[in-house]
Design a protein around this motif. Sequence first.
Motif, PDB file in Angstrom:
ATOM      1  N   GLU A   2       0.840  -1.208   0.000  1.00 52.16           N
ATOM      2  CA  GLU A   2       0.000   0.000   0.000  1.00 52.16           C
ATOM      3  C   GLU A   2       0.870   1.253   0.000  1.00 52.16           C
ATOM      4  N   SER A   5       2.099   1.864  -3.478  1.00 52.43           N
ATOM      5  CA  SER A   5       1.052   2.447  -4.326  1.00 52.43           C
ATOM      6  C   SER A   5       0.778   3.896  -3.927  1.00 52.43           C
ATOM      7  N   TYR A   6       0.851   4.167  -2.634  1.00 55.80           N
ATOM      8  CA  TYR A   6       0.620   5.538  -2.172  1.00 55.80           C
ATOM      9  C   TYR A   6       1.706   6.473  -2.700  1.00 55.80           C
ATOM     10  N   GLN A   9       1.123   7.363  -6.162  1.00 53.21           N
ATOM     11  CA  GLN A   9      -0.216   7.925  -6.404  1.00 53.21           C
ATOM     12  C   GLN A   9      -1.132   6.947  -7.115  1.00 53.21           C
ATOM     13  N   LEU A  11      -2.761   4.484  -5.232  1.00 55.16           N
ATOM     14  CA  LEU A  11      -3.530   3.788  -4.207  1.00 55.16           C
ATOM     15  C   LEU A  11      -5.021   4.036  -4.399  1.00 55.16           C
ATOM     16  N   ARG A  16      -6.479   5.323   0.338  1.00 55.23           N
ATOM     17  CA  ARG A  16      -5.653   6.526   0.409  1.00 55.23           C
ATOM     18  C   ARG A  16      -6.147   7.459   1.521  1.00 55.23           C
ATOM     19  N   GLU A  20      -4.091   8.440   4.785  1.00 52.86           N
ATOM     20  CA  GLU A  20      -3.781   9.839   5.120  1.00 52.86           C
ATOM     21  C   GLU A  20      -4.314  10.228   6.496  1.00 52.86           C
TER      22      GLU A  20
END
Lengths: 72, 212
Positions: A2, A5-6, A9, A11, A16, A20
């Motif tokens: 994850e 992917s985060y 950008q 995710l 996301r 966050e």
Amino acid sequence: MELESYLDQELDPVLRVSLEEHLLKCKKCRLIVDTTKKTIEIYCNAEPAPLPQDTRNRLHQALAKRLRRAQS
Amino acid sequence: MSSPKVDPIRQHTLPSQVVKDDEPKLVAAAKAGEISAFEELVGRYERKIFRLTQNITQNKEDAEDAMQEAFLKAYEHLGEFEGNSRFYTWLVRIAVNQALMKLRKRRPNVVSLDEDVETGEESVPRDVQDWGPSPEQRFEQTEMSGILQSVITDLDPPFRIVFQLRDIEELSTEETAEALGLSVPAVKSRLLRARLKLRQKLDRYFRQGENQ
């Protein structure tokens, strides 16, 4: 994954948002994410060093020889 | 609702800034036989290609040979370049192949890039500190280059090369996977491992600087 992917950008928006939200609360994770982003940025923006002169000369000599052959 | 404490992700995944808009024109001119156009492309990318081949081979002589061969091959096969990708991406793929051949020749026991490698789980460091906004500016440029070089050299080739292509040459994940003959998940897991390892290694320099 994850995190990967985060950082890229990619995710899923729901994940996301929850990631966050976690980052806002968790200083340790936030610092890891921020410094990892910084790591990528520093490498991405680093200017390559100029070619050593002898290396450059040999490259251009080899190319000139090949390009001349193409012309003739 | 605002979330001021989470920085927006920097746009490092955008197309490379190194690729200028006139690249397709130059490539077309080079294909039409205009030698100066090809020379312009070489001049534009020679530093980046040499850094790439150096980072893969870890040997100056091999890096130089691989770079030369890459440009010569690119010239010879220019007619086959159809413009489906950026010229620079195409050139990087040629250079990666040349550099990997050198690496395998010199170090046949090196872990094969297409083998499964243990990516493992990164343990979360106990003590994490902020680096401040521009930690790299605390160092002279040459000193910083030396640090970046020595830190990346420490990574094993399967991780170093994926990071090199994805985050330094700015290839997409798919392009990186294709260039190295890896699956997309393999690229992603190696990339994460490489990024976290580099972060950890740079932390030593940047947190020290923070305290100076």
